[in-house]
Write a protein that holds these residues in place. Structure first.
Motif, PDB file in Angstrom:
ATOM      1  N   GLY A   5       0.845  -1.178   0.000  1.00 52.73           N
ATOM      2  CA  GLY A   5       0.000   0.000   0.000  1.00 52.73           C
ATOM      3  C   GLY A   5       0.878   1.224   0.000  1.00 52.73           C
ATOM      4  O   GLY A   5       1.826   1.324  -0.754  1.00 52.73           O
ATOM      5  N   THR A   6       0.591   2.189   0.894  1.00 54.19           N
ATOM      6  CA  THR A   6       1.426   3.360   1.004  1.00 54.19           C
ATOM      7  C   THR A   6       2.761   2.982   1.602  1.00 54.19           C
ATOM      8  O   THR A   6       2.927   1.905   2.166  1.00 54.19           O
ATOM      9  CB  THR A   6       0.746   4.406   1.890  1.00 54.19           C
ATOM     10  OG1 THR A   6       0.680   3.913   3.230  1.00 54.19           O
ATOM     11  CG2 THR A   6      -0.646   4.728   1.401  1.00 54.19           C
ATOM     12  N   GLY A   7       3.714   3.896   1.512  1.00 53.39           N
ATOM     13  CA  GLY A   7       5.038   3.599   2.041  1.00 53.39           C
ATOM     14  C   GLY A   7       5.023   3.217   3.500  1.00 53.39           C
ATOM     15  O   GLY A   7       5.742   2.320   3.932  1.00 53.39           O
ATOM     16  N   SER A   8       4.168   3.876   4.299  1.00 48.02           N
ATOM     17  CA  SER A   8       4.135   3.564   5.729  1.00 48.02           C
ATOM     18  C   SER A   8       3.518   2.212   6.005  1.00 48.02           C
ATOM     19  O   SER A   8       3.633   1.687   7.109  1.00 48.02           O
ATOM     20  CB  SER A   8       3.356   4.654   6.481  1.00 48.02           C
ATOM     21  OG  SER A   8       1.996   4.647   6.100  1.00 48.02           O
ATOM     22  N   PHE A 216       9.549   0.557  17.825  1.00 45.09           N
ATOM     23  CA  PHE A 216       8.960   1.674  17.092  1.00 45.09           C
ATOM     24  C   PHE A 216      10.013   2.451  16.294  1.00 45.09           C
ATOM     25  O   PHE A 216       9.671   3.353  15.533  1.00 45.09           O
ATOM     26  CB  PHE A 216       8.238   2.619  18.050  1.00 45.09           C
ATOM     27  CG  PHE A 216       6.902   2.099  18.531  1.00 45.09           C
ATOM     28  CD1 PHE A 216       5.774   2.189  17.732  1.00 45.09           C
ATOM     29  CD2 PHE A 216       6.785   1.524  19.785  1.00 45.09           C
ATOM     30  CE1 PHE A 216       4.543   1.716  18.174  1.00 45.09           C
ATOM     31  CE2 PHE A 216       5.563   1.047  20.237  1.00 45.09           C
ATOM     32  CZ  PHE A 216       4.432   1.136  19.428  1.00 45.09           C
ATOM     33  N   LEU A 217      11.271   2.095  16.457  1.00 43.58           N
ATOM     34  CA  LEU A 217      12.344   2.749  15.710  1.00 43.58           C
ATOM     35  C   LEU A 217      12.709   1.994  14.435  1.00 43.58           C
ATOM     36  O   LEU A 217      13.686   2.328  13.767  1.00 43.58           O
ATOM     37  CB  LEU A 217      13.588   2.876  16.600  1.00 43.58           C
ATOM     38  CG  LEU A 217      13.400   3.615  17.930  1.00 43.58           C
ATOM     39  CD1 LEU A 217      14.707   3.623  18.715  1.00 43.58           C
ATOM     40  CD2 LEU A 217      12.892   5.034  17.711  1.00 43.58           C
ATOM     41  N   SER A 218      11.927   0.990  14.085  1.00 40.76           N
ATOM     42  CA  SER A 218      12.262   0.136  12.939  1.00 40.76           C
ATOM     43  C   SER A 218      11.981   0.794  11.589  1.00 40.76           C
ATOM     44  O   SER A 218      12.423   0.294  10.553  1.00 40.76           O
ATOM     45  CB  SER A 218      11.467  -1.174  13.016  1.00 40.76           C
ATOM     46  OG  SER A 218      10.082  -0.937  12.789  1.00 40.76           O
ATOM     47  N   ALA A 219      11.232   1.904  11.578  1.00 43.17           N
ATOM     48  CA  ALA A 219      10.880   2.609  10.331  1.00 43.17           C
ATOM     49  C   ALA A 219      10.124   1.712   9.365  1.00 43.17           C
ATOM     50  O   ALA A 219      10.173   1.896   8.155  1.00 43.17           O
ATOM     51  CB  ALA A 219      12.127   3.189   9.661  1.00 43.17           C
ATOM     52  N   GLN A 220       9.400   0.733   9.885  1.00 40.67           N
ATOM     53  CA  GLN A 220       8.619  -0.190   9.065  1.00 40.67           C
ATOM     54  C   GLN A 220       7.236  -0.304   9.687  1.00 40.67           C
ATOM     55  O   GLN A 220       7.126  -0.548  10.881  1.00 40.67           O
ATOM     56  CB  GLN A 220       9.304  -1.557   9.046  1.00 40.67           C
ATOM     57  CG  GLN A 220       8.536  -2.636   8.308  1.00 40.67           C
ATOM     58  CD  GLN A 220       9.289  -3.949   8.260  1.00 40.67           C
ATOM     59  OE1 GLN A 220       9.794  -4.349   7.237  1.00 40.67           O
ATOM     60  NE2 GLN A 220       9.372  -4.635   9.385  1.00 40.67           N
ATOM     61  N   SER A 225       6.965   4.198  11.049  1.00 38.47           N
ATOM     62  CA  SER A 225       7.231   5.162   9.977  1.00 38.47           C
ATOM     63  C   SER A 225       6.945   6.584  10.446  1.00 38.47           C
ATOM     64  O   SER A 225       7.648   7.529  10.080  1.00 38.47           O
ATOM     65  CB  SER A 225       6.381   4.840   8.742  1.00 38.47           C
ATOM     66  OG  SER A 225       6.794   3.620   8.169  1.00 38.47           O
ATOM     67  N   TYR A 226       5.922   6.743  11.275  1.00 36.99           N
ATOM     68  CA  TYR A 226       5.635   8.067  11.841  1.00 36.99           C
ATOM     69  C   TYR A 226       6.795   8.515  12.731  1.00 36.99           C
ATOM     70  O   TYR A 226       7.244   9.662  12.651  1.00 36.99           O
ATOM     71  CB  TYR A 226       4.334   8.039  12.639  1.00 36.99           C
ATOM     72  CG  TYR A 226       4.092   9.327  13.387  1.00 36.99           C
ATOM     73  CD1 TYR A 226       3.683  10.479  12.720  1.00 36.99           C
ATOM     74  CD2 TYR A 226       4.313   9.403  14.758  1.00 36.99           C
ATOM     75  CE1 TYR A 226       3.492  11.679  13.404  1.00 36.99           C
ATOM     76  CE2 TYR A 226       4.127  10.585  15.447  1.00 36.99           C
ATOM     77  CZ  TYR A 226       3.714  11.720  14.765  1.00 36.99           C
ATOM     78  OH  TYR A 226       3.544  12.910  15.442  1.00 36.99           O
ATOM     79  N   VAL A 227       7.305   7.620  13.565  1.00 39.01           N
ATOM     80  CA  VAL A 227       8.439   7.964  14.426  1.00 39.01           C
ATOM     81  C   VAL A 227       9.631   8.392  13.583  1.00 39.01           C
ATOM     82  O   VAL A 227      10.314   9.382  13.895  1.00 39.01           O
ATOM     83  CB  VAL A 227       8.814   6.768  15.331  1.00 39.01           C
ATOM     84  CG1 VAL A 227      10.100   7.057  16.109  1.00 39.01           C
ATOM     85  CG2 VAL A 227       7.688   6.459  16.305  1.00 39.01           C
ATOM     86  N   ALA A 228       9.881   7.680  12.493  1.00 41.05           N
ATOM     87  CA  ALA A 228      11.015   8.002  11.630  1.00 41.05           C
ATOM     88  C   ALA A 228      10.863   9.367  10.968  1.00 41.05           C
ATOM     89  O   ALA A 228      11.860   9.993  10.602  1.00 41.05           O
ATOM     90  CB  ALA A 228      11.190   6.922  10.563  1.00 41.05           C
ATOM     91  N   SER A 229       9.631   9.848  10.823  1.00 37.34           N
ATOM     92  CA  SER A 229       9.396  11.140  10.185  1.00 37.34           C
ATOM     93  C   SER A 229       9.657  12.321  11.115  1.00 37.34           C
ATOM     94  O   SER A 229       9.727  13.463  10.648  1.00 37.34           O
ATOM     95  CB  SER A 229       7.948  11.213   9.684  1.00 37.34           C
ATOM     96  OG  SER A 229       7.036  11.409  10.764  1.00 37.34           O
ATOM     97  N   GLY A 233      14.052  16.209  18.324  1.00 42.64           N
ATOM     98  CA  GLY A 233      13.355  16.807  19.455  1.00 42.64           C
ATOM     99  C   GLY A 233      11.954  16.258  19.631  1.00 42.64           C
ATOM    100  O   GLY A 233      11.538  15.922  20.748  1.00 42.64           O
ATOM    101  N   ARG A 234      11.204  16.148  18.537  1.00 40.83           N
ATOM    102  CA  ARG A 234       9.830  15.640  18.616  1.00 40.83           C
ATOM    103  C   ARG A 234       9.816  14.146  18.932  1.00 40.83           C
ATOM    104  O   ARG A 234       8.935  13.661  19.644  1.00 40.83           O
ATOM    105  CB  ARG A 234       9.107  15.930  17.306  1.00 40.83           C
ATOM    106  CG  ARG A 234       8.915  17.417  17.036  1.00 40.83           C
ATOM    107  CD  ARG A 234       8.425  17.660  15.629  1.00 40.83           C
ATOM    108  NE  ARG A 234       7.096  17.137  15.409  1.00 40.83           N
ATOM    109  CZ  ARG A 234       6.591  16.841  14.220  1.00 40.83           C
ATOM    110  NH1 ARG A 234       7.349  17.001  13.130  1.00 40.83           N
ATOM    111  NH2 ARG A 234       5.365  16.382  14.098  1.00 40.83           N
ATOM    112  N   ARG A 235      10.802  13.413  18.418  1.00 43.10           N
ATOM    113  CA  ARG A 235      10.888  11.988  18.723  1.00 43.10           C
ATOM    114  C   ARG A 235      11.157  11.784  20.217  1.00 43.10           C
ATOM    115  O   ARG A 235      10.545  10.926  20.870  1.00 43.10           O
ATOM    116  CB  ARG A 235      11.990  11.336  17.885  1.00 43.10           C
ATOM    117  CG  ARG A 235      12.012   9.806  17.968  1.00 43.10           C
ATOM    118  CD  ARG A 235      13.092   9.227  17.072  1.00 43.10           C
ATOM    119  NE  ARG A 235      12.927   9.680  15.692  1.00 43.10           N
ATOM    120  CZ  ARG A 235      13.809  10.404  15.030  1.00 43.10           C
ATOM    121  NH1 ARG A 235      14.945  10.768  15.621  1.00 43.10           N
ATOM    122  NH2 ARG A 235      13.582  10.774  13.790  1.00 43.10           N
ATOM    123  N   THR A 236      12.049  12.589  20.766  1.00 39.37           N
ATOM    124  CA  THR A 236      12.347  12.489  22.196  1.00 39.37           C
ATOM    125  C   THR A 236      11.122  12.858  23.025  1.00 39.37           C
ATOM    126  O   THR A 236      10.821  12.201  24.039  1.00 39.37           O
ATOM    127  CB  THR A 236      13.521  13.412  22.561  1.00 39.37           C
ATOM    128  OG1 THR A 236      14.685  12.979  21.848  1.00 39.37           O
ATOM    129  CG2 THR A 236      13.801  13.379  24.051  1.00 39.37           C
TER     130      THR A 236
END
Length: 266
Positions: A5-8, A216-220, A225-229, A233-236
């Motif tokens: 589907g979509t990339g995320s 959640f850091l797997s970017a998959q 995928s949201y975390v990777a974006s 600062g926002r991730r922390t």
């Protein structure tokens, strides 16, 4: 279980899938196969087999004659073939909407945690019916993203609180199909008879916060995928807000549950 589907929504690495939800999907798969309670010696088709969790559960608990796992991800198929070394199991590249099998060639068509990621779920169920023999079983399950899949519900509720724009990616909102009534209606509209829907709930206990957060850091998949974006600062900020909000015991464990909705028909 691979998705397209979509990339995320793209899943490609079995090694990254397992610590995220693979370890929990295996528990659901075991209970799903037990719920189906089908006789031994059947020919099974596992659509969207992913890393092989459901295929393995069928092999261990249903005494099948054979299981064919179909998935669109070569990476997932390779992982499944390596971790499910049973001569009754074979794996093939394929799409849920165009299965590489003959008409009425299997006794049971099953699918785990896949249908909501297929662009046209109705087309997929039509293919499931085509593959199943007359009177055969068609069954599947999906996460209850809107409520009972707590690890994701906690994540998205906190993410949306910090970033209202994240609501567009919230799986509970995106996958409105993953509720009992829409699932029952979809199965009935596809022509399945004797449709039954049940919940499967499994414990998801994380020994510490890092065990919850690191996958959640797997970017998959959508949430990683949201975390990777996010920038650092926002991730922390998201990480620390989750650390503060999650129900954590004195010993650091985080005890949640995961609910899936399971559907079967004939």
């Amino acid at each position: 279980m691979a998705r397209t589907g979509t990339g995320s929504d793209t899943w490609s690495s079995g090694e990254r899938y397992e610590p995220y939800v693979g370890r929990w999907s295996r528990r659901v798969a075991e209970r799903f196969v037990a719920w189906l309670d089908l006789p031994p010696g059947l020919r099974w088709l596992d659509v969207g087999c992913g890393t092989g969790a459901l295929t393995e559960a069928v092999l261990l608990d249903a005494a099948p004659a054979s299981v064919l796992g179909v998935d669109p991800s070569p990476g997932f198929l390779g992982h499944a073939a390596a971790t499910v070394p049973d001569p009754r199991a074979t794996f093939a590249l394929g799409d849920a909407r165009a299965l590489p099998v003959a008409d009425h060639s299997v006794d049971a068509v099953v699918s785990g945690l896949v249908l909501n990621f297929v662009p046209d779920p109705a087309a997929a169920l039509a293919e499931f019916r085509r593959a199943a023999r007359p009177g055969g079983t068609v069954a599947f399950y999906v996460w209850d993203y809107a409520g009972g899949m707590q690890m994701m519900r906690w994540f998205w509720d906190v993410a949306v609180e910090l970033d209202p724009a994240a609501a567009a990616q919230h799986e509970g909102s995106r996958f409105a199909l993953c509720r009992p009534d829409p699932l029952r209606d979809l199965a009935a509209t596809a022509g399945l008879a004797g449709v039954d829907v049940t919940e499967i709930v499994v414990p998801t206990v994380f020994p510490d916060f890092d065990d919850y957060w690191t996958p959640f850091l797997s970017a998959q998949a959508p949430a990683p995928s949201y975390v990777a974006s996010l920038d650092d600062g926002r991730r922390t900020a998201l990480r620390e807000a989750l650390r503060d909000r999650l129900p954590t015991a004195d010993d650091g464990t985080i005890s949640l549950t995961a609910r899936a909705w399971a559907v079967r028909g004939h």
